[in-house]
Design a protein around this motif. Sequence first.
Motif, PDB file in Angstrom:
ATOM      1  N   LYS A   7       0.809  -1.221   0.000  1.00 46.05           N
ATOM      2  CA  LYS A   7       0.000   0.000   0.000  1.00 46.05           C
ATOM      3  C   LYS A   7       0.841   1.269   0.000  1.00 46.05           C
ATOM      4  O   LYS A   7       0.378   2.333   0.403  1.00 46.05           O
ATOM      5  N   GLN A  57      -3.020  -2.725 -12.914  1.00 46.62           N
ATOM      6  CA  GLN A  57      -3.187  -2.572 -11.476  1.00 46.62           C
ATOM      7  C   GLN A  57      -4.646  -2.416 -11.071  1.00 46.62           C
ATOM      8  O   GLN A  57      -5.476  -1.894 -11.819  1.00 46.62           O
ATOM      9  N   LYS A  58      -4.934  -2.860  -9.841  1.00 45.27           N
ATOM     10  CA  LYS A  58      -6.288  -2.762  -9.298  1.00 45.27           C
ATOM     11  C   LYS A  58      -6.372  -1.679  -8.218  1.00 45.27           C
ATOM     12  O   LYS A  58      -7.444  -1.421  -7.685  1.00 45.27           O
ATOM     13  N   THR A  59      -5.228  -1.097  -7.849  1.00 48.43           N
ATOM     14  CA  THR A  59      -5.174  -0.070  -6.811  1.00 48.43           C
ATOM     15  C   THR A  59      -4.611   1.213  -7.405  1.00 48.43           C
ATOM     16  O   THR A  59      -4.295   1.269  -8.597  1.00 48.43           O
ATOM     17  N   ASP A 119       0.086   0.630  -7.160  1.00 50.10           N
ATOM     18  CA  ASP A 119       0.915  -0.517  -7.536  1.00 50.10           C
ATOM     19  C   ASP A 119       1.563  -0.399  -8.912  1.00 50.10           C
ATOM     20  O   ASP A 119       2.095  -1.381  -9.433  1.00 50.10           O
ATOM     21  N   TYR A 131       3.953  -3.350 -10.978  1.00 46.55           N
ATOM     22  CA  TYR A 131       3.590  -3.957 -12.261  1.00 46.55           C
ATOM     23  C   TYR A 131       4.685  -3.738 -13.300  1.00 46.55           C
ATOM     24  O   TYR A 131       5.012  -4.643 -14.074  1.00 46.55           O
ATOM     25  N   ASN A 191      -3.287 -11.957 -14.876  1.00 45.81           N
ATOM     26  CA  ASN A 191      -3.032 -10.905 -13.886  1.00 45.81           C
ATOM     27  C   ASN A 191      -3.012 -11.496 -12.478  1.00 45.81           C
ATOM     28  O   ASN A 191      -3.646 -12.499 -12.190  1.00 45.81           O
ATOM     29  N   TRP A 192      -2.254 -10.822 -11.608  1.00 40.26           N
ATOM     30  CA  TRP A 192      -2.110 -11.271 -10.222  1.00 40.26           C
ATOM     31  C   TRP A 192      -3.374 -11.055  -9.403  1.00 40.26           C
ATOM     32  O   TRP A 192      -4.062 -10.046  -9.583  1.00 40.26           O
ATOM     33  N   GLN A 199      -4.425  -9.686  -5.713  1.00 36.57           N
ATOM     34  CA  GLN A 199      -3.765  -8.624  -4.963  1.00 36.57           C
ATOM     35  C   GLN A 199      -2.758  -9.159  -3.949  1.00 36.57           C
ATOM     36  O   GLN A 199      -1.710  -8.551  -3.723  1.00 36.57           O
ATOM     37  N   GLU A 200      -3.054 -10.309  -3.329  1.00 34.97           N
ATOM     38  CA  GLU A 200      -2.113 -10.838  -2.336  1.00 34.97           C
ATOM     39  C   GLU A 200      -0.767 -11.199  -2.959  1.00 34.97           C
ATOM     40  O   GLU A 200       0.274 -11.090  -2.312  1.00 34.97           O
ATOM     41  N   VAL A 235       0.541  -9.546  -5.510  1.00 35.96           N
ATOM     42  CA  VAL A 235       1.197  -8.260  -5.728  1.00 35.96           C
ATOM     43  C   VAL A 235       1.922  -7.826  -4.453  1.00 35.96           C
ATOM     44  O   VAL A 235       3.095  -7.419  -4.478  1.00 35.96           O
ATOM     45  N   ASP A 236       1.239  -7.939  -3.312  1.00 40.88           N
ATOM     46  CA  ASP A 236       1.836  -7.543  -2.034  1.00 40.88           C
ATOM     47  C   ASP A 236       3.031  -8.427  -1.698  1.00 40.88           C
ATOM     48  O   ASP A 236       4.049  -7.948  -1.175  1.00 40.88           O
TER      49      ASP A 236
END
Length: 268
Positions: free
Chosen positions: A48, A177-179, A182, A186, A208-209, A211-212, A214-215
Amino acid sequence: MKQKCYIWGTRLKEDADGNTNEYEEMCTLIGQGKYILMRMRLVSLQAKSDIESQCMALSDHPKGEFVSPKTEKEFRVEAYPSFIPFIDRKKLTSHPYIFAPVCHMGHWWLWLINTTKQKCHILDPLHKRAPSDKRKQVNKFTGYVFSRLITYAGGEPLQKGENEKKIKSSYVKISGQKTSYDCAIYVMKWMELIEPENIKKGKYEWDNWPQEEVDHYRVEYASRILLSEMNKERDRAIRESSAIRLSKPSSVLLSPFCQIDSADIETA
């Protein structure tokens, strides 16, 4: 386990006078030149968080002007001597594809340059087309900068004469990205997995990833930087970041197949 999670012990601290340790040198990468990473850059890999930087050329040409409002001069590679040691002349003139990450006004995107066909693509984690006329101008200037870099290295420009300032770049449709924070993650991942020849009709398909993942990649990438053989301060970074504890200790965590992220770790 240290190799997986000690980075989260490198948080920013503030003293009674309001000073922080954000500019403490945490990592010195030795490659074609010496590149020093500050603590704040590594801390920004936490989930985040925004990873912010700035293209040196765009800092002098903030709106993509070909004549800088600061220096009143056109872009020249020689005007950035601190950047020159990182130019790999052989790769710039021999590789059929060049990946070039760009950061401007807090947003990252990726240029893909086909040096054989002299075509440029943009992979943007957030946008499928240039979001504004200002971005279109920035893209034109960025293409000019890359062309000048290739020429400086001894290669052929992407376009000749005045057309070098009119280089076209097409946006590739790709799941991103979804946020709101990020984009840099990416871009880093895409540089690892994108296969340029698989761009078909302006699209690139990939899984695509969630979200977990990505983190988790943020944690993994931080460790890869600090544990790299290129980092001459690797042992010191590990030693000084050893004061951490796991919030959910378990023998399972010792498994090489275990995956953790920043939510599983607390700084001491």
